[in-house]
Design an enzyme around this catalytic site. Structure first.
Site, PDB file in Angstrom:
ATOM      1  N   HIS A  80      -1.892   9.545   1.072  1.00 34.99           N
ATOM      2  CA  HIS A  80      -1.459   8.846  -0.140  1.00 34.99           C
ATOM      3  C   HIS A  80      -2.666   8.567  -1.016  1.00 34.99           C
ATOM      4  O   HIS A  80      -3.626   7.942  -0.577  1.00 34.99           O
ATOM      5  CB  HIS A  80      -0.769   7.526   0.207  1.00 34.99           C
ATOM      6  CG  HIS A  80       0.660   7.716   0.603  1.00 34.99           C
ATOM      7  ND1 HIS A  80       1.591   6.722   0.494  1.00 34.99           N
ATOM      8  CD2 HIS A  80       1.303   8.795   1.089  1.00 34.99           C
ATOM      9  CE1 HIS A  80       2.777   7.188   0.902  1.00 34.99           C
ATOM     10  NE2 HIS A  80       2.619   8.432   1.273  1.00 34.99           N
ATOM     11  N   TYR A 209       4.719  -1.713  -4.468  1.00 34.28           N
ATOM     12  CA  TYR A 209       4.557  -3.164  -4.277  1.00 34.28           C
ATOM     13  C   TYR A 209       5.184  -3.852  -5.489  1.00 34.28           C
ATOM     14  O   TYR A 209       4.679  -3.686  -6.609  1.00 34.28           O
ATOM     15  CB  TYR A 209       3.080  -3.540  -4.180  1.00 34.28           C
ATOM     16  CG  TYR A 209       2.416  -3.111  -2.889  1.00 34.28           C
ATOM     17  CD1 TYR A 209       2.005  -1.796  -2.677  1.00 34.28           C
ATOM     18  CD2 TYR A 209       2.199  -4.031  -1.870  1.00 34.28           C
ATOM     19  CE1 TYR A 209       1.402  -1.416  -1.492  1.00 34.28           C
ATOM     20  CE2 TYR A 209       1.591  -3.661  -0.674  1.00 34.28           C
ATOM     21  CZ  TYR A 209       1.195  -2.356  -0.494  1.00 34.28           C
ATOM     22  OH  TYR A 209       0.606  -1.970   0.683  1.00 34.28           O
ATOM     23  N   PRO A 301       0.409  -9.135   6.083  1.00 38.87           N
ATOM     24  CA  PRO A 301       0.417  -7.667   6.008  1.00 38.87           C
ATOM     25  C   PRO A 301       0.325  -7.089   4.591  1.00 38.87           C
ATOM     26  O   PRO A 301       0.237  -5.872   4.445  1.00 38.87           O
ATOM     27  CB  PRO A 301       1.752  -7.288   6.665  1.00 38.87           C
ATOM     28  CG  PRO A 301       2.600  -8.504   6.581  1.00 38.87           C
ATOM     29  CD  PRO A 301       1.678  -9.674   6.580  1.00 38.87           C
ATOM     30  N   LYS A 305      -4.109  -4.475   6.307  1.00 37.48           N
ATOM     31  CA  LYS A 305      -5.446  -4.501   6.898  1.00 37.48           C
ATOM     32  C   LYS A 305      -5.477  -4.721   8.415  1.00 37.48           C
ATOM     33  O   LYS A 305      -6.515  -4.482   9.050  1.00 37.48           O
ATOM     34  CB  LYS A 305      -6.284  -5.619   6.249  1.00 37.48           C
ATOM     35  CG  LYS A 305      -6.649  -5.354   4.827  1.00 37.48           C
ATOM     36  CD  LYS A 305      -7.759  -4.325   4.729  1.00 37.48           C
ATOM     37  CE  LYS A 305      -7.982  -3.825   3.342  1.00 37.48           C
ATOM     38  NZ  LYS A 305      -7.812  -2.399   3.181  1.00 37.48           N
ATOM     39  N   TYR A 393      -8.308  -1.855  -1.022  1.00 35.59           N
ATOM     40  CA  TYR A 393      -7.144  -1.288  -0.328  1.00 35.59           C
ATOM     41  C   TYR A 393      -7.543  -0.101   0.540  1.00 35.59           C
ATOM     42  O   TYR A 393      -7.050   0.078   1.653  1.00 35.59           O
ATOM     43  CB  TYR A 393      -6.083  -0.865  -1.354  1.00 35.59           C
ATOM     44  CG  TYR A 393      -4.726  -0.590  -0.750  1.00 35.59           C
ATOM     45  CD1 TYR A 393      -3.724  -1.566  -0.758  1.00 35.59           C
ATOM     46  CD2 TYR A 393      -4.432   0.635  -0.163  1.00 35.59           C
ATOM     47  CE1 TYR A 393      -2.486  -1.321  -0.190  1.00 35.59           C
ATOM     48  CE2 TYR A 393      -3.197   0.889   0.407  1.00 35.59           C
ATOM     49  CZ  TYR A 393      -2.227  -0.092   0.379  1.00 35.59           C
ATOM     50  OH  TYR A 393      -1.001   0.152   0.947  1.00 35.59           O
TER      51      TYR A 393
HETATM   52  C1  LIG Z   1       5.742  -7.547  13.545  1.00 35.20           C
HETATM   53  C2  LIG Z   1       4.398  -7.108  13.006  1.00 35.20           C
HETATM   54  C3  LIG Z   1       4.322  -6.269  11.886  1.00 35.20           C
HETATM   55  C4  LIG Z   1       3.106  -5.849  11.392  1.00 35.20           C
HETATM   56  N1  LIG Z   1       3.048  -5.054  10.282  1.00 35.20           N
HETATM   57  C5  LIG Z   1       1.844  -4.666   9.808  1.00 35.20           C
HETATM   58  C6  LIG Z   1       1.732  -3.861   8.674  1.00 35.20           C
HETATM   59  O1  LIG Z   1       2.721  -3.467   8.074  1.00 35.20           O
HETATM   60  N2  LIG Z   1       0.483  -3.495   8.250  1.00 35.20           N
HETATM   61  C7  LIG Z   1      -0.656  -3.907   8.915  1.00 35.20           C
HETATM   62  O2  LIG Z   1      -1.767  -3.541   8.540  1.00 35.20           O
HETATM   63  N3  LIG Z   1      -0.581  -4.669   9.974  1.00 35.20           N
HETATM   64  C8  LIG Z   1       0.632  -5.052  10.442  1.00 35.20           C
HETATM   65  N4  LIG Z   1       0.694  -5.824  11.525  1.00 35.20           N
HETATM   66  C9  LIG Z   1      -0.559  -6.127  12.176  1.00 35.20           C
HETATM   67  C10 LIG Z   1      -1.037  -4.990  13.073  1.00 35.20           C
HETATM   68  O3  LIG Z   1       0.054  -4.389  13.689  1.00 35.20           O
HETATM   69  C11 LIG Z   1      -2.017  -5.592  14.063  1.00 35.20           C
HETATM   70  O4  LIG Z   1      -3.122  -6.061  13.326  1.00 35.20           O
HETATM   71  C12 LIG Z   1      -2.475  -4.623  15.140  1.00 35.20           C
HETATM   72  O5  LIG Z   1      -1.426  -4.381  16.047  1.00 35.20           O
HETATM   73  C13 LIG Z   1      -3.662  -5.222  15.897  1.00 35.20           C
HETATM   74  O6  LIG Z   1      -3.933  -4.451  17.029  1.00 35.20           O
HETATM   75  P1  LIG Z   1      -4.476  -5.139  18.358  1.00 35.20           P
HETATM   76  O7  LIG Z   1      -4.686  -4.033  19.314  1.00 35.20           O
HETATM   77  O8  LIG Z   1      -5.603  -6.040  18.012  1.00 35.20           O
HETATM   78  O9  LIG Z   1      -3.317  -6.115  18.841  1.00 35.20           O
HETATM   79  P2  LIG Z   1      -1.783  -5.784  19.385  1.00 35.20           P
HETATM   80  O10 LIG Z   1      -1.319  -4.596  18.686  1.00 35.20           O
HETATM   81  O11 LIG Z   1      -1.099  -7.065  19.262  1.00 35.20           O
HETATM   82  O12 LIG Z   1      -2.056  -5.405  20.877  1.00 35.20           O
HETATM   83  C14 LIG Z   1      -2.320  -6.378  21.861  1.00 35.20           C
HETATM   84  C15 LIG Z   1      -1.814  -5.862  23.188  1.00 35.20           C
HETATM   85  O13 LIG Z   1      -2.164  -6.782  24.219  1.00 35.20           O
HETATM   86  C16 LIG Z   1      -1.056  -6.951  25.084  1.00 35.20           C
HETATM   87  N5  LIG Z   1      -1.210  -8.256  25.739  1.00 35.20           N
HETATM   88  C17 LIG Z   1      -1.015  -9.484  25.223  1.00 35.20           C
HETATM   89  N6  LIG Z   1      -1.282 -10.430  26.133  1.00 35.20           N
HETATM   90  C18 LIG Z   1      -1.676  -9.783  27.259  1.00 35.20           C
HETATM   91  C19 LIG Z   1      -2.078 -10.216  28.548  1.00 35.20           C
HETATM   92  N7  LIG Z   1      -2.151 -11.505  28.862  1.00 35.20           N
HETATM   93  N8  LIG Z   1      -2.409  -9.279  29.488  1.00 35.20           N
HETATM   94  C20 LIG Z   1      -2.351  -7.952  29.178  1.00 35.20           C
HETATM   95  N9  LIG Z   1      -1.959  -7.491  27.960  1.00 35.20           N
HETATM   96  C21 LIG Z   1      -1.630  -8.392  27.020  1.00 35.20           C
HETATM   97  C22 LIG Z   1       0.146  -6.853  24.158  1.00 35.20           C
HETATM   98  O14 LIG Z   1       1.336  -6.523  24.851  1.00 35.20           O
HETATM   99  C23 LIG Z   1      -0.292  -5.739  23.219  1.00 35.20           C
HETATM  100  O15 LIG Z   1       0.079  -4.465  23.690  1.00 35.20           O
HETATM  101  C24 LIG Z   1       1.917  -6.275  12.016  1.00 35.20           C
HETATM  102  C25 LIG Z   1       1.972  -7.119  13.127  1.00 35.20           C
HETATM  103  C26 LIG Z   1       3.195  -7.560  13.607  1.00 35.20           C
HETATM  104  C27 LIG Z   1       3.232  -8.504  14.796  1.00 35.20           C
END
Ligand SMILES: Cc1cc2nc3c(=O)[nH]c(=O)nc-3n(C[C@H](O)[C@H](O)[C@H](O)COP(=O)(O)OP(=O)(O)OC[C@H]3O[C@@H](n4cnc5c(N)ncnc54)[C@H](O)[C@@H]3O)c2cc1C
Length: 399
Positions: A80, A209, A301, A305, A393
């Site tokens: 995009h 947006y 969101p 980011k 962005y």
């Molecule tokens: C519903 C939702 C929609 C989103 N939409 C967007 C969007 O449109 N655009 C955007 O940029 N960002 C979005 N985000 C944010 C983005 O998805 C997150 O920033 C991203 O997933 C971060 O990755 P992470 O690996 O840090 O955390 P997560 O993806 O949260 O991964 C953490 C992992 O740790 C595991 N975990 C948790 N506790 C434990 C434990 N005690 N022991 C073992 N494993 C554990 C969880 O199951 C998970 O698999 C959204 C977030 C949510 C919740």
């Protein structure tokens, strides 16, 4: 690793969480020959289906390619080169390459990023245990930290040299940092996003947006045949309160223009509500424990980011861990928290500004409405303001 494990495992890096942060870190360490164990509390199907982010900055896409995880992303991701802003029934396209010296973004869902990284890990990397819940990080301030976990009804321990807390906002890693050493910064918002997936080709070829007096709307996409659409709704809304017809009507109202553009409707296959929060936990390191991604910070969101910040943290951490493990040089690990926090605060600033510009606060006055419109008009008519949006962005440098 199947169901076989010993109650005490020894490894160099214990990684808690198999979201994008934990999985990419595991991959980068595998590639550098540093062994690790990944503990994930959920099962594989859940992790691979959890609908979340979908916009990859160029730096994120490059990091995935460098990690050997870019093959399917480059075949199936949708490049995009801009976004569209809609307000007062007008539209304005922000063209990224001409404003940023050639940068753009890629639309490729977080579910697919996770599937690709899981497949890589399982096809030759170290252990990845699904259904393994970390219970606590212990002795983080020593050279031999430990992670206690539960898997298949039994408790076990991972003894390691470093712990990566990649367990998201609701994980356990942050709790290992003594409260007296922590500073947190937080803002919650009185609204949320109702997000739906629909089996219908996108109504526009780039993300839209929209700012409207009834609230924000976003037209996004997952694939050429699947649309991802969002509506601002009051905090605490239950997705079941909205009929599919009402969702389409409201999307049409908020994104409508006067130039004949039409929203395509189709069957809605999933609907959920995401709360909005800004949050930063400082520092992102405690002894041998390193927090990454959502475990350390959350952005609303609106700026797309969250996933990109998680990848940025992990690229910085992997480089520092590999250097420390190989040569004992602590410089990268010592700089980890400050390096990431500089980038995090830029993303917090941008995500907050986008949220404030496009959402309608429940207490908004006509004066606030006019300020939002003036800000959008400035972006549409002033190259420096437009370039500022485009640069933020498309991404902040990973170093
Ligand atoms: C519903 C939702 C929609 C989103 N939409 C967007 C969007 O449109 N655009 C955007 O940029 N960002 C979005 N985000 C944010 C983005 O998805 C997150 O920033 C991203 O997933 C971060 O990755 P992470 O690996 O840090 O955390 P997560 O993806 O949260 O991964 C953490 C992992 O740790 C595991 N975990 C948790 N506790 C434990 C434990 N005690 N022991 C073992 N494993 C554990 C969880 O199951 C998970 O698999 C959204 C977030 C949510 C919740």
């Amino acid at each position: 690793m199947g169901g076989k494990y010993t109650p005490v495992m020894r490894t160099t890096v214990a990684i808690i969480g198999a979201g994008p942060a934990g999985l990419l870190l595991a991959r980068l360490l595998d590639a550098a020959g540093v062994d690790s164990v990944v503990l994930e509390s959920r099962d594989r199907a859940y992790v691979e289906r959890r609908q979340r982010a979908g916009i990859l900055e160029q730096g994120t896409a490059d990091a995935l390619r460098a990690a050997g995880a870019g093959g399917r992303m480059d075949r199936e991701g949708l490049p995009h080169a801009g976004i569209e802003l809609r307000f007062a029934r007008r539209r304005h396209r922000v063209d990224f390459p001409s404003l940023t010296g050639g940068r753009s973004v890629l639309v490729y869902a977080q579910t697919e990023v996770c599937k690709d990284l899981i497949a890589l890990r399982l096809s030759g990397g170290g252990p990845l245990l699904f259904g393994a819940e970390a219970l606590a990080v212990e002795d983080a301030e020593t050279h031999r930290p430990r992670v206690r976990y539960r898997h298949e009804g039994r408790e076990g321990v991972v003894e390691c040299a470093y712990v990566a807390g990649c367990d998201g906002f609701w994980g356990v890693s942050r709790r290992a940092v003594p409260p007296a050493l922590v500073q947190t910064y937080e803002r919650t918002y009185p609204f949320a996003w109702l997000g739906v997936l629909a089996d219908v080709p996108p109504s526009h070829d780039e993300l839209v947006y929209a700012r409207h007096d009834r609230g924000f709307a976003l037209l996004s996409q997952r694939t050429p045949t699947v649309s991802r659409l969002y509506l601002q709704v009051p905090e605490g809304t239950d997705a079941a309160d909205w009929s599919h017809g009402d969702i389409w009507d409201e999307l049409e109202r908020r994104t409508g223009t006067d130039d004949g553009w039409r929203l395509r409707r189709g069957p809605i296959t999933a609907a959920s509500v995401t709360p909005m929060r800004s949050y930063v936990h400082e520092p992102m390191r405690h002894g041998r424990l390193f927090l990454t991604g959502d475990a350390a910070h959350i952005v609303p969101p609106t700026g797309a980011k969250g996933l990109n910040l998680a990848v940025g943290d992990v690229v910085t951490l992997a480089r520092a861990l590999v250097a420390h493990h190989a040569t004992g040089d602590p410089a990268g690990l010592d700089a980890y928290s400050a390096t990431c926090l500089r980038r995090v605060w830029q993303a917090e600033r941008f995500s907050y500004a986008m949220t404030a510009m496009l959402h309608r606060h429940p207490d908004a006055t006509p004066f606030d409405d006019r300020l939002q419109l003036a800000q959008l008009d400035r972006i549409a008519t002033t190259r420096s303001a437009e370039a500022d949006l485009a640069e933020a962005y498309t991404g902040f440098p990973l170093d």
